[in-house]
Design a protein around this motif. Structure first.
Motif, PDB file in Angstrom:
ATOM      1  N   PRO A 100      43.563  34.235  48.171  1.00  0.00           N
ATOM      2  CA  PRO A 100      42.423  35.139  47.973  1.00  0.00           C
ATOM      3  C   PRO A 100      42.128  35.953  49.224  1.00  0.00           C
ATOM      4  O   PRO A 100      41.889  37.163  49.146  1.00  0.00           O
ATOM      5  CB  PRO A 100      41.256  34.214  47.627  1.00  0.00           C
ATOM      6  CG  PRO A 100      41.715  32.841  47.907  1.00  0.00           C
ATOM      7  CD  PRO A 100      43.187  32.835  47.918  1.00  0.00           C
TER       8      PRO A 100
ATOM      9  N   LYS B 255      35.187  35.097  47.737  1.00  0.00           N
ATOM     10  CA  LYS B 255      34.129  34.268  48.296  1.00  0.00           C
ATOM     11  C   LYS B 255      34.186  32.847  47.770  1.00  0.00           C
ATOM     12  O   LYS B 255      33.964  31.883  48.494  1.00  0.00           O
ATOM     13  CB  LYS B 255      32.752  34.854  47.956  1.00  0.00           C
ATOM     14  CG  LYS B 255      32.292  35.922  48.907  1.00  0.00           C
ATOM     15  CD  LYS B 255      30.880  36.360  48.569  1.00  0.00           C
ATOM     16  CE  LYS B 255      29.878  35.365  49.080  1.00  0.00           C
ATOM     17  NZ  LYS B 255      28.892  35.932  49.968  1.00  0.00           N
ATOM     18  N   THR B 256      34.482  32.709  46.496  1.00  0.00           N
ATOM     19  CA  THR B 256      34.429  31.392  45.888  1.00  0.00           C
ATOM     20  C   THR B 256      35.660  30.561  46.172  1.00  0.00           C
ATOM     21  O   THR B 256      35.588  29.346  46.288  1.00  0.00           O
ATOM     22  CB  THR B 256      34.275  31.531  44.356  1.00  0.00           C
ATOM     23  OG1 THR B 256      33.259  32.471  44.080  1.00  0.00           O
ATOM     24  CG2 THR B 256      33.930  30.204  43.720  1.00  0.00           C
ATOM     25  N   THR B 257      36.827  31.206  46.242  1.00  0.00           N
ATOM     26  CA  THR B 257      38.041  30.394  46.293  1.00  0.00           C
ATOM     27  C   THR B 257      38.748  30.365  47.648  1.00  0.00           C
ATOM     28  O   THR B 257      39.765  29.700  47.777  1.00  0.00           O
ATOM     29  CB  THR B 257      39.061  30.869  45.239  1.00  0.00           C
ATOM     30  OG1 THR B 257      39.431  32.222  45.544  1.00  0.00           O
ATOM     31  CG2 THR B 257      38.478  30.804  43.847  1.00  0.00           C
ATOM     32  N   SER B 258      38.223  31.065  48.653  1.00  0.00           N
ATOM     33  CA  SER B 258      38.937  31.045  49.935  1.00  0.00           C
ATOM     34  C   SER B 258      38.852  29.691  50.606  1.00  0.00           C
ATOM     35  O   SER B 258      37.892  28.956  50.432  1.00  0.00           O
ATOM     36  CB  SER B 258      38.368  32.102  50.876  1.00  0.00           C
ATOM     37  OG  SER B 258      38.799  33.367  50.517  1.00  0.00           O
ATOM     38  N   LEU B 259      39.855  29.432  51.412  1.00  0.00           N
ATOM     39  CA  LEU B 259      39.949  28.130  52.063  1.00  0.00           C
ATOM     40  C   LEU B 259      38.918  27.955  53.171  1.00  0.00           C
ATOM     41  O   LEU B 259      38.370  26.878  53.355  1.00  0.00           O
ATOM     42  CB  LEU B 259      41.362  27.970  52.652  1.00  0.00           C
ATOM     43  CG  LEU B 259      41.636  26.804  53.593  1.00  0.00           C
ATOM     44  CD1 LEU B 259      41.369  25.485  52.904  1.00  0.00           C
ATOM     45  CD2 LEU B 259      43.080  26.843  54.055  1.00  0.00           C
TER      46      LEU B 259
ATOM     47  N   GLN C 258      35.646  33.340  53.001  1.00  0.00           N
ATOM     48  CA  GLN C 258      34.437  33.187  52.192  1.00  0.00           C
ATOM     49  C   GLN C 258      33.369  34.208  52.542  1.00  0.00           C
ATOM     50  O   GLN C 258      32.505  34.497  51.734  1.00  0.00           O
ATOM     51  CB  GLN C 258      33.862  31.773  52.356  1.00  0.00           C
ATOM     52  CG  GLN C 258      34.687  30.704  51.663  1.00  0.00           C
ATOM     53  CD  GLN C 258      34.466  29.337  52.279  1.00  0.00           C
ATOM     54  OE1 GLN C 258      33.586  29.166  53.108  1.00  0.00           O
ATOM     55  NE2 GLN C 258      35.274  28.372  51.887  1.00  0.00           N
TER      56      GLN C 258
ATOM     57  N   GLY D 106      46.252  23.344  50.568  1.00  0.00           N
ATOM     58  CA  GLY D 106      45.124  24.205  50.263  1.00  0.00           C
ATOM     59  C   GLY D 106      45.396  25.691  50.355  1.00  0.00           C
ATOM     60  O   GLY D 106      44.485  26.474  50.612  1.00  0.00           O
TER      61      GLY D 106
ATOM     62  N   ARG E   9      45.307  27.885  46.028  1.00  0.00           N
ATOM     63  CA  ARG E   9      44.009  27.962  45.345  1.00  0.00           C
ATOM     64  C   ARG E   9      44.119  27.945  43.833  1.00  0.00           C
ATOM     65  O   ARG E   9      43.147  28.168  43.138  1.00  0.00           O
ATOM     66  CB  ARG E   9      43.204  29.208  45.750  1.00  0.00           C
ATOM     67  CG  ARG E   9      43.258  29.579  47.207  1.00  0.00           C
ATOM     68  CD  ARG E   9      42.993  28.448  48.157  1.00  0.00           C
ATOM     69  NE  ARG E   9      41.601  28.061  48.218  1.00  0.00           N
ATOM     70  CZ  ARG E   9      41.142  26.999  48.851  1.00  0.00           C
ATOM     71  NH1 ARG E   9      41.972  26.184  49.463  1.00  0.00           N
ATOM     72  NH2 ARG E   9      39.862  26.734  48.879  1.00  0.00           N
TER      73      ARG E   9
ATOM     74  N   LYS F 272      28.998  23.182  46.444  1.00  0.00           N
ATOM     75  CA  LYS F 272      30.180  23.983  46.167  1.00  0.00           C
ATOM     76  C   LYS F 272      30.792  23.485  44.863  1.00  0.00           C
ATOM     77  O   LYS F 272      31.355  22.388  44.808  1.00  0.00           O
ATOM     78  CB  LYS F 272      31.181  23.824  47.317  1.00  0.00           C
ATOM     79  CG  LYS F 272      32.157  24.982  47.437  1.00  0.00           C
ATOM     80  CD  LYS F 272      32.823  24.982  48.794  1.00  0.00           C
ATOM     81  CE  LYS F 272      33.960  25.942  48.957  1.00  0.00           C
ATOM     82  NZ  LYS F 272      34.235  26.952  47.972  1.00  0.00           N
TER      83      LYS F 272
ATOM     84  N   HIS G 253      38.162  33.061  37.865  1.00  0.00           N
ATOM     85  CA  HIS G 253      38.771  33.180  39.183  1.00  0.00           C
ATOM     86  C   HIS G 253      40.275  33.009  39.128  1.00  0.00           C
ATOM     87  O   HIS G 253      41.016  33.689  39.834  1.00  0.00           O
ATOM     88  CB  HIS G 253      38.157  32.158  40.144  1.00  0.00           C
ATOM     89  CG  HIS G 253      36.719  32.424  40.441  1.00  0.00           C
ATOM     90  ND1 HIS G 253      36.286  33.613  40.963  1.00  0.00           N
ATOM     91  CD2 HIS G 253      35.613  31.653  40.273  1.00  0.00           C
ATOM     92  CE1 HIS G 253      34.970  33.573  41.113  1.00  0.00           C
ATOM     93  NE2 HIS G 253      34.535  32.404  40.701  1.00  0.00           N
TER      94      HIS G 253
ATOM     95  N   LEU H 140      43.114  35.518  40.622  1.00  0.00           N
ATOM     96  CA  LEU H 140      44.135  35.016  41.554  1.00  0.00           C
ATOM     97  C   LEU H 140      45.523  35.318  41.030  1.00  0.00           C
ATOM     98  O   LEU H 140      46.408  35.745  41.768  1.00  0.00           O
ATOM     99  CB  LEU H 140      43.977  33.508  41.773  1.00  0.00           C
ATOM    100  CG  LEU H 140      42.793  33.085  42.640  1.00  0.00           C
ATOM    101  CD1 LEU H 140      42.632  31.574  42.628  1.00  0.00           C
ATOM    102  CD2 LEU H 140      42.970  33.560  44.063  1.00  0.00           C
TER     103      LEU H 140
ATOM    104  N   LEU I 166      46.478  38.740  41.668  1.00  0.00           N
ATOM    105  CA  LEU I 166      46.868  38.910  43.066  1.00  0.00           C
ATOM    106  C   LEU I 166      48.291  38.407  43.283  1.00  0.00           C
ATOM    107  O   LEU I 166      49.084  39.020  43.995  1.00  0.00           O
ATOM    108  CB  LEU I 166      45.911  38.152  43.982  1.00  0.00           C
ATOM    109  CG  LEU I 166      44.527  38.769  44.154  1.00  0.00           C
ATOM    110  CD1 LEU I 166      43.638  37.832  44.959  1.00  0.00           C
ATOM    111  CD2 LEU I 166      44.612  40.112  44.851  1.00  0.00           C
TER     112      LEU I 166
END
Lengths: 178, 1048, 273
Positions: free
Chosen positions: B492, B528-532, B537, C47, C50, C63, C89, C93, C96
């Protein structure tokens, strides 16, 4: 600044000198970056041979060293020009027109986008290796924005018109047939 | 020697105090933090050293930065018994003068303020002397008054390279207290009590964070100082390290003790060599005093600190990336959990805090957590140092209590934007933060509030932006930064931010689409939601906030290919041309003047300007506000140069296109109507203007002669008539003729340029009395030649151009009267043209600010006096300006013979009577602003009747736009306006200057028009401003930076 | 290792798990599909991709959308693997990804699973890309080469969206074992190897060449020479007299079967006597 003769001699440190630098750092925390920075301070860039020596001496795989050298903006992997011009692209400088300065410098120095290395770093060097041009994210001299640094000297409140004059201080010649 | 007990500390303290306050010697400290050095501080230091080298009655040292970076180089001069004087903007050349006058330094011009006593907090107050008479104290200066120095308690006062001075002001007494009598839990409790939150950006409660690391069982733990200050424009941490390095070290030792760590590491970015040097020196000093190493202060606590350098990666400010970097890896963040408190450096429990957080610790320990809580507010106690940079007068480091409203920092401390521009927004939190528009400047600065409006506190960067800042470009700038600095690990952030940047670059160059705006929002949410890590974010924040608060700018870029701030390269030919409503090719016409070709200059002007002689005199010149020469210098006198060309140049031959057999009726001969007439006539249409008065010009005619002589006005209008435009006088559309009748007479289209011709009322009691005029009527009557007796006390209410015109007119008519302008807000908010206000003040017209009339007191039907009330500035309204509020009980009365009310204008809407289908919005005509078309087919409108009272140039621009729409309408094609990026292609060659000429041009101020001296003005309406003479005009024209030339 | 047994809820159903294990493991074990590109059981959760995001349904969690490879299960954890938010999401992704690696058919397949068959974003196409415009920088090849095989031939070069994976200076490597673990583990099929007679060419890694061993029996080239030691070590306990050396797996199997049969026959004979 390292002594002038070291820069002018044009060749790089040998294995013994590199090992000396490595020996300075006793504790492991942050030592790789410091070693590479110290080498670059003298040689002005990190050559392949140098990285190989460091790799052998520290027993770190070359792939990892190369990864580190290409990750951090600080390191130059190609020989640099005699004078390094850095345009500050921080927020305060940007808001006061730094982008225009960079464009003008690119034109004045006749360097083009082809100067980027394969790791994508922005570092343009003129053909005659007289000047290198790059950008920095902020020198912290926001009160005199926009700021341009040549070697160690900082110029503030720089306008497009000041650039030829500043460059001339370092031996730049304006081209007749422009 | 190692410090073992209290006596040792006391002895060193004494020694240090003698250095800070030498008994019989003067002490000169030169500000030598990076900001001071970069503006010449080191040269100043060398100059002092050169002059003082041989003397032993003066001590020369270095000090850090007190925060007033705008005034650097700063020099502190301590005079025994008297105190410290701070000199500002000291240049090496003036050092000689200072040294020769050391016994009377207070008389020097470069004295800024004095310090007679200074509260070092941890070490208590130090009385530096009895003070100097007549010199303001440092905290009486506007810049320092609202500040509260907690973190910067020693910065700019002590020598950062001498530990004795740090100890003299109480340094290491907190550590002493900890090691001699507090348990780790007690230390953590104190920090928790204080409510201190991490100053690096996230604002996590520090005490709680320490507790987490403390509770982990491990033989080895680490404490890290995050000194990788990467936000561009933020340099607080650098100053904290350069000016008071020991405060960081002391904080870390205490932290290590509390958590159970014996090793501290300072991770500092490579771009901070001076900070690194000072920190290392401080570490060595501390070691030699036994404050680092084994058995500190004789306790059984060991602690050592090493410094680890960064290498140019912003992402290494993120905790796990920082740790990876120290471990000799690339700085790529690691997934959390596990958190650093559990598994950090080398897998051991690690506590990371920002530099500023550490500097707060000795203070909290010594004075107590309760004491700390008296600053700031409940959820965000304490202070924060902000780096106030950008378009603000007083650039520098500002420390305020949390909870201070933004407006205090930007306006009171910062002094607002330079050159009288309007502040548009403030960016906090760097590339992870957001842009906060001016209308929210009442917001108290704290963690929660900033998050609420979509920004973050970040490390404390605060960038001020004015109307010349493009918000789309700003978003693009920050995204560019984030793309560059992204570590590239997660998709992301790596791919998403890049795609966002590509879209923003497209929008910035006029190739965006509306769908891009939605995609940007959607992508932002996912990133924003999925970044590490925190970088990803928060990186979309600048885009999200600018989309939210400045959507109009995005839409303008996308729909109209327009960048109103004049920044986006591909959309902007030059900022002056871009901001001119008429699109005047200023760079070209100015360049022609520089070349000496005045006729060609006028030719260029007349392509888009129907009356250059008029606009060259009365235009409010938005071009000069955006002029790039005005950044750090003076803007070019563009209006004066236009007037010069209009007065000097020969009228060019203007070709009229082939005659068309369509006719257009124009209602109103004001600037809108005249302009529409001009452009339509040039296109070959038959044009008739219907004017209700007996003379043409509309509002132009009531502009006083001293600004716009009637012969100039008539000449300019005659020129337009000369092209074949017929003006029919004495016909009022709406009474004498209706719109429908005009169409029946054979006109094919109609343009309404009827303006806002009447003055608005105050609506207070007594307004009907004699002697009370509204500004418009007053000026009209004077223009018609009426002789008025205005008495002795003349008051004009209002702050716009009409008010200034009325006041200066009254001043001329009533030669012995005192003329006053009364305005309910302050100078900064006055809408009148700056030059006009200055002229009014020059003519000794008194302006009362923050005052409003309450009622008019009459006698025999004539005004006798007015009751006024004082106003104060209240909350900020939608326009970003503070609302004026009456101060109860402050009413006062003054005698008034004439009251001229200039508080607004109203239109005469009789033209719309009975016209079906013509939509009005309140008292203006509704039009499509792109085409100027009203709801009635064939009827167009422009100028004040559409926008409300505005300026001449905007009315003229409306007329021009309408003429283009009418042209399309009459040709039967698509009425809709097509937006394309079209740059003028005059390509006037660049002049070549010698190096001296260039230097002279870049140093000189702007050339102003010569003006009639004051003694010739009163009682006369002679034109005040004169045309520039040829030499002056050419020199000023040469100053132009030629922003239109892209390739140089 | 005694980890506490806990109950977790996935998409409404209960499953047993060990406290602290990553949720993605629990899901996979029970046949619930959670997509991922960079997750590899034998390596630490990384990680990067995603894709394995899930939504936590428990109250009071700050979260909600988290990667399931780093979500350590606790008793009562409740997640949804395909909630509206997660799908929203995940689709972005995937767009992307399709833009980043337009040439990977495996990616296209995965995207189709979620109804994503085109991307709004600008595609990244590099001329003569050694990784076939299919690399998503998941890091598996680098980590496997470094942490599992210990060869450390390739690494990440550069930073941000300019990051690439290859050998230092894009030069041929002496260190490559030719094991092809990188190609095996690549989720998008970006890595290319070519066996050219007795030489294995790592086409993606700057045409690094590795020598292959020839089978003594059938003449087939079956493994890199550098892996010699490791292969032989595998078989050491069965091959103390070195009879099975330099044989390709097929021939070795045949030889071993013969040997075992011979041994067995001997034993039977012994018995018989």
């Amino acid at each position: 600044m390292p002594p002038l003769f070291l820069i002018l001699r044009g060749w790089l440190m040998d294995r013994q000198q590199i090992e000396e630098i490595i020996g300075k750092y006793k504790h492991p925390e942050g030592k790789i970056l410091s070693i590479l920075e110290d080498i670059q301070e003298v040689d002005r860039y990190l050559s392949k041979e140098t990285l190989k020596v460091v790799s052998e001496t520290l027993n770190i795989p070359l792939s990892k060293l190369f990864s580190i050298a290409t990750f951090y903006s600080f390191f130059n992997l190609k020989p640099v020009g005699e004078h390094i011009i850095t345009v500050c692209m921080g927020t305060a400088c940007h808001v006061r027109g730094a982008a225009g300065l960079l464009n003008t410098l690119e034109n004045l120095l006749k360097v083009s986008e082809n100067g980027t290395t394969e790791d994508g770093k922005f570092f343009l060097t003129t053909e005659d290796k007289h000047f290198s041009l790059n950008t920095a994210r902020c020198f912290g001299c926001c009160s005199m924005a926009p700021v341009v640094k040549v070697d160690e000297k900082i110029y503030g409140y720089v306008t497009v018109n000041d650039l030829p004059r500043i460059l001339k201080e370092y031996g730049w010649k304006e081209d007749e047939n422009r | 020697m190692k410090i073992g007990n209290f006596e040792d500390i006391e002895r060193i303290k004494e020694r240090g105090l003698k250095k800070l306050k030498p008994e019989d010697r003067i002490r000169v400290s030169v500000g030598m933090a990076t900001c001071g050095i970069s503006v010449g501080g080191d040269a100043v230091f060398d100059a002092f050293r050169g002059m003082l080298g041989y003397r032993d009655d003066v001590i020369l040292t270095r000090t850090g930065c007190i925060g007033f970076c705008h005034e650097e180089p700063l020099v502190n001069i301590y005079i025994p018994e008297k105190g410290i004087l701070i000199l500002h903007r000291v240049q090496p050349e003036s050092v000689k003068d200072i040294v020769n006058n050391l016994d009377s330094v207070e008389t020097l011009d470069s004295v800024l303020c004095q310090i007679d006593s200074w509260d070092h907090l941890v070490g208590g107050k130090i009385e530096y002397g009895n003070g100097f008479e007549g010199i303001p104290r440092w905290n009486e200066l506007d810049f320092f008054k609202p500040q509260r120095k907690l973190v910067m308690r020693n910065a700019g006062i002590i020598n950062p390279e001498d530990i004795d001075e740090y100890i003299a002001v109480g340094g290491y007494s907190a550590l002493y207290r900890v090691l001699k009598g507090m348990t780790p839990d007690e230390v953590i409790d104190e920090v928790k009590k204080s409510g201190l939150r991490g100053r690096g950006g996230a604002g996590f409660p520090t005490g709680v964070k320490w507790e987490l690391a403390k509770n982990e069982q491990s033989d080895v733990k680490y404490v890290i100082c995050n000194a990788d200050e990467g936000d561009p424009g933020a340099y607080m941490n650098r100053n904290e390290m350069e000016s008071d390095p020991h405060s960081v070290i002391e904080g870390m030792i205490i932290g290590g003790y509390a958590i159970g760590a014996h090793k501290g590491i300072i991770y500092i970015r490579a771009e901070y060599p001076l900070a690194l040097y000072r920190l290392q020196k401080a570490i060595n000093e501390a070691k030699s005093y036994g404050l680092l190493g084994k058995n500190i202060l004789g306790s059984d606590f060991d602690f050592e600190i090493t410094i680890s350098k960064g290498a140019g990666a912003f992402v290494c400010g993120e905790e796990t990336a920082l740790i990876a970097s120290i471990e000799g890896e690339t700085g790529r963040p690691r997934p959390r959990p596990p958190y650093p408190a559990q598994k950090g450096l080398w897998g051991k429990p690690t506590n990371i805090n920002n530099v500023e957080t550490w500097t707060n610790i000795p203070l909290i320990i010594k004075k107590g957590g309760e004491w700390f809580r008296q600053f700031g507010n409940e959820k965000s106690p304490g202070t924060k140092v902000f780096s106030l940079v950008g378009k603000v007068e007083n650039v520098g480091l500002v420390e305020v209590e949390l909870g201070t409203p933004i407006r205090t920092v930007v306006y009171d401390i910062g002094g607002g934007a330079p050159k009288g521009r309007k502040v548009k927004a403030v960016q906090t939190g760097g590339p992870s933060g957001g842009c906060i528009p001016a209308k929210f400047f009442d917001l108290p600065i704290d963690y929660e509030n900033l998050t609420k409006v979509g920004s973050i506190m970040g490390s404390g960067g605060m960038v001020v932006m004015d109307e010349n800042t493009c918000m789309v470009d700003t978003a693009r700038f920050f995204l560019d930064f984030s793309v560059d600095e992204s570590c590239g690990k997660c998709v992301p952030c790596r791919e998403g931010l890049k795609q966002m940047l590509t879209m923003l670059q497209g929008i910035s160059s006029g190739e965006g689409a509306r769908s891009d705006l939605e995609t940007l929002s959607e992508l932002s949410e996912t990133i924003k939601t999925t970044s590490l890590c925190g970088l990803g974010q928060t990186a979309p924040n600048p885009v999200l906030t600018t989309l939210k608060y400045f959507k109009e700018e995005y839409i303008e870029h996308v729909d109209k290919k327009r960048c109103r701030a004049g920044i986006c390269e591909d959309l902007v030919y030059a900022p002056c041309h871009n901001s001119c409503p008429l699109g005047q090719d200023a760079p070209s016409y100015i360049a022609y003047i520089a070349h000496g070709e005045f006729d060609r200059s006028l030719e260029v002007i007349m392509r888009t300007n129907p009356f250059p002689g008029i606009l060259g005199r009365v235009c409010d010149h938005p071009c000069e506000l955006h002029c790039r020469a005005g950044e750090g210098g003076d803007p070019i006198s563009i209006r004066a140069l236009k007037r010069f060309a209009a007065d000097r140049g020969a009228m060019p031959h203007i070709k009229i296109e082939t005659e068309k057999d369509k006719r257009v009726a124009i209602v109103g001969s004001g600037p809108a109507g005249l302009s529409a007439a001009y452009f339509l006539r040039l296109k070959g249409y038959g044009v008739d203007i219907f004017e209700s008065e007996d003379k043409p010009g509309g509002m132009l005619r009531i502009i006083p002669d001293y600004r716009l002589p009637k012969d100039v006005l008539d000449r300019e209008i005659k020129r337009i008539e000369g092209f074949g435009v017929n003006i029919k006088y004495g016909i009022k559309v709406g009474e004498d003729k209706t719109i429908h009748e005009l169409f029946n007479e054979g006109y094919d289209a109609l343009f309404l340029g009827v303006g806002f011709r009447n003055g608005a009322k105050l609506n207070i009691p007594g307004e009907e009395a004699e002697g009370v005029f509204d500004g418009i009527s007053f000026l009209k009557r004077v223009a018609k030649g009426e002789k008025l007796d205005l008495g002795e006390n003349i008051y004009v209410v209002g702050g716009g151009n009409v008010a200034i015109d009325a006041a200066r007119t009254a001043w001329r008519i009533a030669e012995n009267a005192n003329v006053n302008i009364v305005y309910r807000r302050t100078r900064r908010e006055m809408p009148a043209i700056g030059g006009e206000v200055e002229d009014a003040l020059f003519e000794w017209i008194n302006i009362e600010f923050l005052t409003n009339p309450v009622k008019i007191i009459t006698e025999n039907g004539r005004v006798k006096a007015v009751e006024w009330v004082k106003m104060k500035l209240g909350e900020i309204d939608e326009s970003g300006r503070p609302r004026p509020i009456p101060i109860e009980g402050s009413e006062f009365v003054t005698p008034v013979d004439t009251l001229i009310v200039c508080v607004g204008q109203t239109p005469d809407l009789s033209f719309a009577k009975g016209v079906e289908g013509l939509n009005l919005a309140g008292n203006t005509v509704s039009v499509d602003l792109d085409t100027m078309a009203t709801s009635l087919k064939g009827v167009f409108a422009g100028g004040d009747i559409v926008t409300g009272p505005s300026t001449v140039v905007r009315a003229a621009a409306a007329g021009k736009t309408a003429s283009e729409s009418i042209d399309r309408y009459l040709k039967g094609g698509e009425l809709k306006r097509e937006f394309k990026v079209v740059f003028p292609s005059e390509n006037v060659p660049l002049l070549k200057f010698s190096a001296e000429e260039l230097k002279k041009l870049s140093l000189m101020g702007r050339v102003e028009s010569p003006k009639v001296p004051l003694d010739r003005r009163r009682g006369s309406f002679v034109e005040v401003e004169k045309t520039l003479d040829v030499e002056a005009a050419i020199v000023e024209a040469k100053r132009c930076l030629r922003c239109d030339v892209k390739e140089r | 290792m005694n980890a506490k047994e806990v109950q977790v809820y996935i998409n409404g159903k209960t499953y047993g798990a060990s406290e602290g294990e990553p949720l993605i493991g629990v899901a996979r074990r029970n046949g619930i599909f959670i997509p991922s590109l960079c997750y590899e059981e034998s390596l630490e959760p990384y990680g990067a991709c995603r894709m394995c995001i899930v939504e936590i349904k428990n109250e009071g969690v700050k979260k909600r959308i988290v990667t399931s490879c780093t979500l350590h299960v606790f008793d009562g954890l409740s997640v949804e693997t395909d909630s509206e938010e997660v799908l929203k999401h995940r689709k972005v992704l995937l767009e992307l990804y399709l833009a980043q690696a337009p040439n990977s058919s495996k990616l296209k397949e995965l995207a189709l699973k979620y109804g994503v068959n085109r991307t709004r974003f600008r595609q990244k196409v590099r001329d003569n890309d050694p990784l076939n415009n299919s690399c998503v920088l998941c890091g598996l090849c680098v980590r496997v080469c470094s942490e599992v095989m210990g060869a450390r031939v390739i690494s990440f070069i550069g930073r941000g969206e300019k990051t690439r994976v290859n050998t230092p200076y894009f030069e041929q490597s002496e260190l490559c074992l030719g094991c092809r673990a990188c190609a095996e583990v690549c989720p998008t099929g970006a890595i290319e190897f070519r066996d050219d007679g007795g030489i294995r060419v790592a086409a993606s890694w700057s045409n690094t060449k590795v020598e292959l061993k020839k089978c003594n029996v059938c003449g087939k080239y079956y493994a890199p020479v550098k892996l010699d030691k490791r292969i032989d070590t595998l078989y050491y306990y069965r091959d103390k007299d070195g009879e099975l050396r330099d044989m390709c797996p097929d021939c070795r199997r045949k030889a071993m079967t013969r040997k075992m049969t011979l041994i067995a026959e001997n034993e039977v004979e012994k018995y018989a006597k």
